[in-house]
Design an enzyme around this catalytic site. Structure first.
Site, PDB file in Angstrom:
ATOM      1  N   ARG A  33      -4.869   7.868   1.652  1.00  0.00           N
ATOM      2  CA  ARG A  33      -6.228   7.335   1.508  1.00  0.00           C
ATOM      3  C   ARG A  33      -6.327   5.914   2.051  1.00  0.00           C
ATOM      4  O   ARG A  33      -5.497   5.056   1.745  1.00  0.00           O
ATOM      5  CB  ARG A  33      -6.615   7.334   0.027  1.00  0.00           C
ATOM      6  CG  ARG A  33      -7.985   6.797  -0.256  1.00  0.00           C
ATOM      7  CD  ARG A  33      -8.213   6.794  -1.745  1.00  0.00           C
ATOM      8  NE  ARG A  33      -7.244   5.943  -2.391  1.00  0.00           N
ATOM      9  CZ  ARG A  33      -7.501   4.719  -2.804  1.00  0.00           C
ATOM     10  NH1 ARG A  33      -8.688   4.181  -2.652  1.00  0.00           N
ATOM     11  NH2 ARG A  33      -6.554   4.009  -3.396  1.00  0.00           N
ATOM     12  N   HIS A  83       0.894   2.262  -4.771  1.00  0.00           N
ATOM     13  CA  HIS A  83       0.374   0.934  -4.434  1.00  0.00           C
ATOM     14  C   HIS A  83       1.555  -0.025  -4.398  1.00  0.00           C
ATOM     15  O   HIS A  83       2.392  -0.013  -5.293  1.00  0.00           O
ATOM     16  CB  HIS A  83      -0.645   0.499  -5.497  1.00  0.00           C
ATOM     17  CG  HIS A  83      -1.509  -0.634  -5.039  1.00  0.00           C
ATOM     18  ND1 HIS A  83      -1.018  -1.908  -4.861  1.00  0.00           N
ATOM     19  CD2 HIS A  83      -2.813  -0.684  -4.711  1.00  0.00           C
ATOM     20  CE1 HIS A  83      -2.000  -2.686  -4.442  1.00  0.00           C
ATOM     21  NE2 HIS A  83      -3.096  -1.973  -4.338  1.00  0.00           N
ATOM     22  N   ARG A 129      -0.493   1.152   3.085  1.00  0.00           N
ATOM     23  CA  ARG A 129       0.195   1.071   1.788  1.00  0.00           C
ATOM     24  C   ARG A 129       1.535   1.776   1.737  1.00  0.00           C
ATOM     25  O   ARG A 129       2.475   1.300   1.118  1.00  0.00           O
ATOM     26  CB  ARG A 129      -0.666   1.720   0.715  1.00  0.00           C
ATOM     27  CG  ARG A 129      -1.721   0.833   0.265  1.00  0.00           C
ATOM     28  CD  ARG A 129      -2.555   1.432  -0.800  1.00  0.00           C
ATOM     29  NE  ARG A 129      -3.635   0.477  -0.951  1.00  0.00           N
ATOM     30  CZ  ARG A 129      -4.673   0.648  -1.718  1.00  0.00           C
ATOM     31  NH1 ARG A 129      -4.794   1.739  -2.422  1.00  0.00           N
ATOM     32  NH2 ARG A 129      -5.588  -0.273  -1.800  1.00  0.00           N
ATOM     33  N   LEU A 165     -13.933   4.914  -4.349  1.00  0.00           N
ATOM     34  CA  LEU A 165     -15.196   4.765  -5.087  1.00  0.00           C
ATOM     35  C   LEU A 165     -16.326   5.363  -4.248  1.00  0.00           C
ATOM     36  O   LEU A 165     -17.234   6.009  -4.769  1.00  0.00           O
ATOM     37  CB  LEU A 165     -15.474   3.283  -5.389  1.00  0.00           C
ATOM     38  CG  LEU A 165     -14.531   2.613  -6.409  1.00  0.00           C
ATOM     39  CD1 LEU A 165     -14.855   1.134  -6.557  1.00  0.00           C
ATOM     40  CD2 LEU A 165     -14.595   3.287  -7.767  1.00  0.00           C
ATOM     41  N   GLN A 217     -10.221  -2.536  -8.939  1.00  0.00           N
ATOM     42  CA  GLN A 217     -10.404  -3.972  -8.696  1.00  0.00           C
ATOM     43  C   GLN A 217     -10.996  -4.242  -7.328  1.00  0.00           C
ATOM     44  O   GLN A 217     -12.066  -4.782  -7.167  1.00  0.00           O
ATOM     45  CB  GLN A 217      -9.039  -4.679  -8.768  1.00  0.00           C
ATOM     46  CG  GLN A 217      -8.376  -4.642 -10.101  1.00  0.00           C
ATOM     47  CD  GLN A 217      -7.023  -5.343 -10.053  1.00  0.00           C
ATOM     48  OE1 GLN A 217      -6.598  -5.856  -9.026  1.00  0.00           O
ATOM     49  NE2 GLN A 217      -6.342  -5.358 -11.181  1.00  0.00           N
ATOM     50  N   GLU A 227      -9.083  -5.269   3.723  1.00  0.00           N
ATOM     51  CA  GLU A 227      -7.883  -4.682   3.117  1.00  0.00           C
ATOM     52  C   GLU A 227      -7.099  -3.983   4.220  1.00  0.00           C
ATOM     53  O   GLU A 227      -7.602  -3.807   5.339  1.00  0.00           O
ATOM     54  CB  GLU A 227      -8.254  -3.706   1.993  1.00  0.00           C
ATOM     55  CG  GLU A 227      -8.691  -4.439   0.729  1.00  0.00           C
ATOM     56  CD  GLU A 227      -9.059  -3.530  -0.420  1.00  0.00           C
ATOM     57  OE1 GLU A 227      -9.045  -2.295  -0.244  1.00  0.00           O
ATOM     58  OE2 GLU A 227      -9.372  -4.058  -1.492  1.00  0.00           O
ATOM     59  N   HIS A 263      -0.520   5.353  -7.668  1.00  0.00           N
ATOM     60  CA  HIS A 263      -1.859   4.756  -7.684  1.00  0.00           C
ATOM     61  C   HIS A 263      -2.970   5.769  -7.463  1.00  0.00           C
ATOM     62  O   HIS A 263      -4.024   5.677  -8.064  1.00  0.00           O
ATOM     63  CB  HIS A 263      -1.899   3.694  -6.587  1.00  0.00           C
ATOM     64  CG  HIS A 263      -3.170   2.912  -6.529  1.00  0.00           C
ATOM     65  ND1 HIS A 263      -3.607   2.137  -7.586  1.00  0.00           N
ATOM     66  CD2 HIS A 263      -4.095   2.767  -5.544  1.00  0.00           C
ATOM     67  CE1 HIS A 263      -4.753   1.555  -7.250  1.00  0.00           C
ATOM     68  NE2 HIS A 263      -5.088   1.926  -6.028  1.00  0.00           N
ATOM     69  N   LYS A 287     -12.898  12.522 -22.401  1.00  0.00           N
ATOM     70  CA  LYS A 287     -11.878  12.636 -23.452  1.00  0.00           C
ATOM     71  C   LYS A 287     -11.680  11.333 -24.217  1.00  0.00           C
ATOM     72  O   LYS A 287     -11.073  11.323 -25.268  1.00  0.00           O
ATOM     73  CB  LYS A 287     -10.564  13.165 -22.892  1.00  0.00           C
ATOM     74  CG  LYS A 287      -9.754  12.253 -22.043  1.00  0.00           C
ATOM     75  CD  LYS A 287      -8.419  12.941 -21.718  1.00  0.00           C
ATOM     76  CE  LYS A 287      -7.640  12.183 -20.682  1.00  0.00           C
ATOM     77  NZ  LYS A 287      -6.406  12.828 -20.292  1.00  0.00           N
ATOM     78  N   ASP A 300      -5.533  16.373 -16.128  1.00  0.00           N
ATOM     79  CA  ASP A 300      -5.864  17.620 -16.864  1.00  0.00           C
ATOM     80  C   ASP A 300      -6.800  18.525 -16.067  1.00  0.00           C
ATOM     81  O   ASP A 300      -6.665  19.743 -16.104  1.00  0.00           O
ATOM     82  CB  ASP A 300      -6.599  17.344 -18.190  1.00  0.00           C
ATOM     83  CG  ASP A 300      -6.015  16.204 -18.955  1.00  0.00           C
ATOM     84  OD1 ASP A 300      -4.904  16.365 -19.454  1.00  0.00           O
ATOM     85  OD2 ASP A 300      -6.673  15.156 -19.020  1.00  0.00           O
TER      86      ASP A 300
HETATM   87  C1  SIN Z   1      -6.740  -2.522  -4.806  1.00  0.00           C
HETATM   88  O1  SIN Z   1      -7.545  -3.327  -5.274  1.00  0.00           O
HETATM   89  O2  SIN Z   1      -5.708  -2.866  -4.236  1.00  0.00           O
HETATM   90  C2  SIN Z   1      -7.004  -1.073  -4.967  1.00  0.00           C
HETATM   91  C3  SIN Z   1      -8.077  -0.622  -4.085  1.00  0.00           C
HETATM   92  C4  SIN Z   1      -7.910   0.831  -3.791  1.00  0.00           C
HETATM   93  O3  SIN Z   1      -6.961   1.439  -4.248  1.00  0.00           O
HETATM   94  O4  SIN Z   1      -8.723   1.372  -3.047  1.00  0.00           O
END
Ligand code: SIN
Length: 529
Positions: free
Chosen positions: A372, A230, A276, A378, A47, A113, A337, A35, A209
């Site tokens: 998640r 987030h 998170r 990704l 990121q 993370e 997020h 779109k 959508d």
């Molecule tokens: C982040 O960089 O904090 C986001 C990474 C993610 O949401 O998997």
């Protein structure tokens, strides 16, 4: 005139591009509708990075275990196993295709993370991982002559005949009118619905959508109550909620309250690297306790040189807003997020409508469960994008594209007039605000009932297709969140604060039906591609 192709892919983030490449590798002609610009997607904004089992001290069982714990009892174990095992293969392929993940002395660098038991997050150009992946995938897609990228082509609805999805109606950017395109199969990769909330880390295109289109076409939509917030989006007046990556906390950043006190120890022994949902709720609670609207992220322990190199985009963006991340405390607050729920699929991206496939954040594959694990998205887009491409080819080998004359000769112009644009903006603003205030990080029945009544009222009005989709999604999240009388993963109810084993089921929504439940997301019995 109607168009024909072999397959239509909607969306050009990691899942859409990977699915298109898979289809083209199998000799199919593919039209990719997006779109906005081809590079405009949630992927482009990612990121932190991509989680993958590639380091010497890691293995698939550990990654699988961390994902299952984060998912709070609602992951599909088989889907998670596929994610972590096939993920490694597909990331290696991405590297072969030219993706430049960060290295030191020639070796890949892994970061940590929250809720990961190992350093397993690959990143690129410090904090521009998604952008680098999209660059490499677009370059790879452009090598395939069979892939036709159609930017600024807004998909409006699926064309379903005799129960099978046979095409898509979209807004042609040149004709400025609706046009139909027919194919053997359609793969939906339109991303999530972060924009349903007033404060979001997502790009403006993340309006969900694809989920609404699927719902109106009769597909099943699962687990919409699970939204991830987030914890650390930049919180400045009149600035977008720019994401301050979790990788900053992985590199040692701490959270301080308005009085400068580090507070996560009062909430969870894992401190800033707790999951998170816990960090987000702790921040909300700390703001309420101190009567303030912000907390601060502090990474001033690290040198400016390190930070410039490790987080170049964050460094520059904060500088634009007069903040030096090496010296200043950074005002942050949570923002929506990621949408864990979405179009229900089997392990090969098949939705409940034959001919319609889906991959990435638009789906509910069972990979993420109720929450998640950071940086798994990704990877999900990559693995399940490729799988959806494979199954679409195999399933449609006997099927011939049949275009149907569905519309009038001289299509009506769809250019919006200023008045309807103003109404659409007002609807979207109101929905986002109510979602944020009443169906947000901490929920309760009374608040959500009021949201539900308001959305039901808005939905009675004469709305544009986009507004109708938006309100429908808000209704779906609200209904599912009201229905689930427990707290689990990203869904927290102050009136039902505990996890309840009797609720270890998925919510399934289908147009014209009440919410039903299912013990599993994968609805196929042993169907392989
Ligand atoms: C982040 O960089 O904090 C986001 C990474 C993610 O949401 O998997």
């Amino acid at each position: 005139m109607a168009l024909e192709t072999d397959f239509i892919v909607i969306g050009s983030g990691i899942a859409g591009l990977r699915a298109s490449i898979e289809l083209a590798k199998n000799g199919a002609k593919v039209s990719v509708l997006t779109k906005s610009k081809t590079s405009d997607s949630n992927t482009e904004w990612a990121q932190g990075g991509v989680a993958v089992v590639l380091s010497d001290d890691d293995n698939a069982e550990l990654h699988e275990g961390d994902t299952l714990v984060a998912g709070a009892g609602l992951c599909d174990e088989k889907a998670v196993e596929i994610l972590v095992t096939e993920g490694t293969k597909y990331i290696k392929q991405l590297i072969e295709w030219g993706t430049e993940f960060d290295r030191e002395g020639g070796k890949l660098v892994f970061t940590k993370e929250a809720a990961h038991s190992r350093r397993r997050i690959l990143h690129a150009h410090g904090d521009s991982t998604g952008k680098e992946i999209v660059r490499a995938l677009v370059a790879r897609a452009r090598q395939e002559q069979a892939i036709n990228l159609l930017p600024f082509s807004h998909a409006e609805s699926f064309i379903v005949r005799d129960g099978r999805c046979v095409g898509v109606r979209y807004l042609d950017p040149i004709l400025k009118a609706e046009r139909d395109i027919f194919a053997k199969g359609v793969i939906l990769c339109t991303g999530g619905a972060g924009q349903l909330y007033q404060h979001s880390t997502n790009p403006p295109v993340a309006t969900g959508d694809g989920m609404a289109m699927s719902y109106f076409a009769g597909a099943e939509i699962a687990d919409m109550e699970f939204v991830q917030f987030h914890p650390t989006a930049l919180n400045l007046e009149n600035a977008p909620r720019f994401l301050l990556s979790e990788a900053m906390r992985g590199e040692g950043a701490i959270l301080r309250n308005a009085h400068g006190k580090r507070f996560m120890g009062d909430y969870d022994e894992r401190l800033e690297l707790a999951p998170r949902d816990i960090v987000s709720r702790s921040i909300v609670s700390e703001m309420r306790r101190t009567g303030t609207r912000t907390v601060f992220l502090d990474i001033t322990e690290k040198s400016e040189e390190f930070l410039k190199h490790r987080f170049p985009k964050i460094y520059e963006t904060c500088k634009y807003f007069d903040l030096n991340i090496a010296k200043d405390l950074l005002p942050v607050s949570p923002a929506s997020h990621y949408t864990m729920g979405g179009v229900r699929t089997d392990l090969w991206g098949r939705t409940t409508i034959p001919g319609l496939y889906a991959a990435g954040e638009v789906t509910c594959t069972g990979v993420h469960g109720a929450n998640r694990l950071a940086s798994n998205s990704l990877l999900e887009g990559l693995v399940f994008g490729a799988r959806a491409g494979k199954s679409a080819v195999v399933d449609s080998s006997e099927f011939r594209v049949q275009s149907l004359e569905l519309k009038e000769e001289n299509p009506k112009s769809k250019v919006q007039n200023p008045k309807s644009e103003r109404i659409a903006t007002a609807v979207s603003k109101r929905v986002k605000r109510v979602m944020w205030e009443r169906v947000g990080i901490v929920r309760d029945a009374e608040s959500m009932q009021r949201a539900l009544s308001e959305f039901e009222q808005i939905s009675q009005a004469n709305l544009s297709k986009a507004s109708r989709n938006f309100v429908t999604l808000a209704l779906m999240v609200t209904k599912a969140a009201l229905w689930r009388e427990e707290s689990r993963g990203g869904h927290f109810r102050s009136d039902f604060p505990e996890r309840d084993k009797d609720w270890k089921v998925h919510s399934i929504q289908k147009q014209g039906e009440e919410i039903s439940t299912s013990e599993k997301i994968n609805f196929q019995k042993g169907a392989e591609a």
